[in-house]
Design a protein around this motif. Sequence first.
Motif, mmCIF file in Angstrom:
data_model
loop_
_atom_site.group_PDB
_atom_site.id
_atom_site.type_symbol
_atom_site.label_atom_id
_atom_site.label_comp_id
_atom_site.label_asym_id
_atom_site.label_seq_id
_atom_site.Cartn_x
_atom_site.Cartn_y
_atom_site.Cartn_z
ATOM 1 N N PHE A 41 -0.532 4.999 -7.691
ATOM 2 C CA PHE A 41 -1.631 4.102 -8.025
ATOM 3 C C PHE A 41 -2.953 4.742 -7.608
ATOM 4 N N PRO A 42 -4.055 4.393 -8.270
ATOM 5 C CA PRO A 42 -5.345 5.044 -7.970
ATOM 6 C C PRO A 42 -5.732 4.879 -6.505
ATOM 7 N N PRO A 43 -5.958 5.971 -5.783
ATOM 8 C CA PRO A 43 -6.288 5.889 -4.355
ATOM 9 C C PRO A 43 -7.511 5.037 -4.048
ATOM 10 N N HIS A 92 -8.324 2.324 -5.338
ATOM 11 C CA HIS A 92 -8.093 0.889 -5.490
ATOM 12 C C HIS A 92 -6.754 0.424 -4.928
ATOM 13 N N VAL A 93 -5.978 1.319 -4.352
ATOM 14 C CA VAL A 93 -4.606 0.947 -3.969
ATOM 15 C C VAL A 93 -4.585 -0.171 -2.930
ATOM 16 N N VAL A 94 -5.490 -0.152 -1.956
ATOM 17 C CA VAL A 94 -5.520 -1.212 -0.938
ATOM 18 C C VAL A 94 -6.021 -2.514 -1.550
ATOM 19 N N HIS A 95 -6.995 -2.432 -2.451
ATOM 20 C CA HIS A 95 -7.482 -3.634 -3.131
ATOM 21 C C HIS A 95 -6.341 -4.299 -3.921
ATOM 22 N N ILE A 96 -5.542 -3.491 -4.606
ATOM 23 C CA ILE A 96 -4.418 -4.017 -5.385
ATOM 24 C C ILE A 96 -3.386 -4.647 -4.458
ATOM 25 N N ALA A 97 -3.112 -3.993 -3.329
ATOM 26 C CA ALA A 97 -2.132 -4.515 -2.371
ATOM 27 C C ALA A 97 -2.576 -5.866 -1.814
ATOM 28 N N ILE A 98 -3.834 -5.974 -1.425
ATOM 29 C CA ILE A 98 -4.354 -7.221 -0.857
ATOM 30 C C ILE A 98 -4.354 -8.330 -1.907
ATOM 31 N N ALA A 99 -4.813 -8.024 -3.115
ATOM 32 C CA ALA A 99 -4.875 -9.031 -4.176
ATOM 33 C C ALA A 99 -3.480 -9.529 -4.551
ATOM 34 N N THR A 100 -2.529 -8.620 -4.664
ATOM 35 C CA THR A 100 -1.175 -8.999 -5.047
ATOM 36 C C THR A 100 -0.504 -9.804 -3.941
ATOM 37 N N SER A 101 -0.750 -9.424 -2.690
ATOM 38 C CA SER A 101 -0.221 -10.181 -1.562
ATOM 39 C C SER A 101 -0.761 -11.606 -1.569
ATOM 40 N N LEU A 102 -2.061 -11.748 -1.777
ATOM 41 C CA LEU A 102 -2.684 -13.073 -1.770
ATOM 42 C C LEU A 102 -2.118 -13.943 -2.888
ATOM 43 N N SER A 108 -11.858 0.330 -14.078
ATOM 44 C CA SER A 108 -11.074 1.254 -14.903
ATOM 45 C C SER A 108 -10.019 1.955 -14.055
ATOM 46 N N GLY A 109 -8.956 2.388 -14.704
ATOM 47 C CA GLY A 109 -7.935 3.168 -14.028
ATOM 48 C C GLY A 109 -6.877 2.359 -13.298
ATOM 49 N N LEU A 110 -6.907 1.030 -13.427
ATOM 50 C CA LEU A 110 -5.888 0.219 -12.768
ATOM 51 C C LEU A 110 -4.554 0.384 -13.497
ATOM 52 N N PRO A 111 -3.430 0.249 -12.780
ATOM 53 C CA PRO A 111 -2.124 0.477 -13.418
ATOM 54 C C PRO A 111 -1.825 -0.559 -14.489
ATOM 55 N N ALA A 112 -1.004 -0.173 -15.449
ATOM 56 C CA ALA A 112 -0.578 -1.101 -16.494
ATOM 57 C C ALA A 112 0.156 -2.274 -15.848
ATOM 58 N N GLY A 113 -0.103 -3.470 -16.340
ATOM 59 C CA GLY A 113 0.505 -4.658 -15.752
ATOM 60 C C GLY A 113 -0.408 -5.356 -14.766
ATOM 61 N N SER A 114 -1.621 -4.845 -14.615
ATOM 62 C CA SER A 114 -2.585 -5.463 -13.705
ATOM 63 C C SER A 114 -3.459 -6.458 -14.455
ATOM 64 N N VAL A 115 -3.757 -7.564 -13.785
ATOM 65 C CA VAL A 115 -4.771 -8.506 -14.249
ATOM 66 C C VAL A 115 -5.826 -8.526 -13.161
ATOM 67 N N THR A 155 0.840 -1.206 0.000
ATOM 68 C CA THR A 155 0.000 0.000 0.000
ATOM 69 C C THR A 155 0.873 1.254 0.000
ATOM 70 N N LEU A 156 1.910 1.252 0.830
ATOM 71 C CA LEU A 156 2.833 2.393 0.905
ATOM 72 C C LEU A 156 3.559 2.607 -0.422
ATOM 73 N N ILE A 157 4.105 1.517 -0.977
ATOM 74 C CA ILE A 157 4.874 1.605 -2.217
ATOM 75 C C ILE A 157 3.977 1.996 -3.392
#
Length: 268
Positions: A44-46, A48-58, A205-212, A36-38
């Motif tokens: 990254f879009p505010p 969705h940033v925590v959603h991305i962090a949790i999903a990537t961690s999992l 929409s608006g997720l960073p490039a490289g996201s699935v 989330t910090l990085i």
Amino acid sequence: MDISFIVILVLLGLATGFAAGLLGIGGGMILVPLFTLIFSARGFPPDHVVHIAIATSLATILFTSISSVRAHHKRGAVIWRIALLLVPGILVGSWIGPMIAARLNTAVLAGFFGIFVIFSAWKMLSKKKQAAGRQLPGQMGMSAAGAGIGTLSGMVGAGGGFISVPFMTWCNVPIHNAVATSAALGFPIALAGTLSNVYNGWSMSGLPAGSVGFVYLPAFAAVALASILTAPLGAKAAHALDVKQLKTVFAYVLFVLAAYMLWKAVRS
């Protein structure tokens, strides 16, 4: 993606893998706040940033869980009968958890994660042993327990050990078997949770490039590969170091990370 970003992610993976091997915990509680910090610093879009962090961690648990369960299985500590009874509910819960998280805004999700980490850190510091209360329930009860473990794990991006281990020890499963069997649950939690995060984030929409979906692939790849290298080193070091003192230090680190997530919740 610049080289400094890659270096940061690799170092994070090396540290997470070592901590997981040393302390017998998954990396979700470390990774989510630091991701989330990085990711916030990278713009990254505010929303969705925590959603991305949790999903990537999992998603990283897909790899780290395999090496962990192999080590436990070699020692004959995994009770596969219990794992198989919990897996159906876990698969359902781990799919539902990210669906719930996707419908929460960043502030609520960050606050929920912060509270979960505070509880987990408190459990690490607590010297009170889990009192065994009963035997394991039947198939319906185990499926319900698995659904609860999977749902919460899917929501916070963790492997479920802080929920499944207390549940099993309360049901008179010896602690070393409970820890080993919990490790075996990490893969189905990560598999269903990751697929759910991909599905629920696919149309965002608006997720960073490289996201699935919500999974940010560059961070997933760098951290997963790096953590695999250091997890065995951490496990080896666990036999030479005072792990109890290290867990105490780690618990206070978790309090700091939880405070950051709560601050993120207030600021969002």
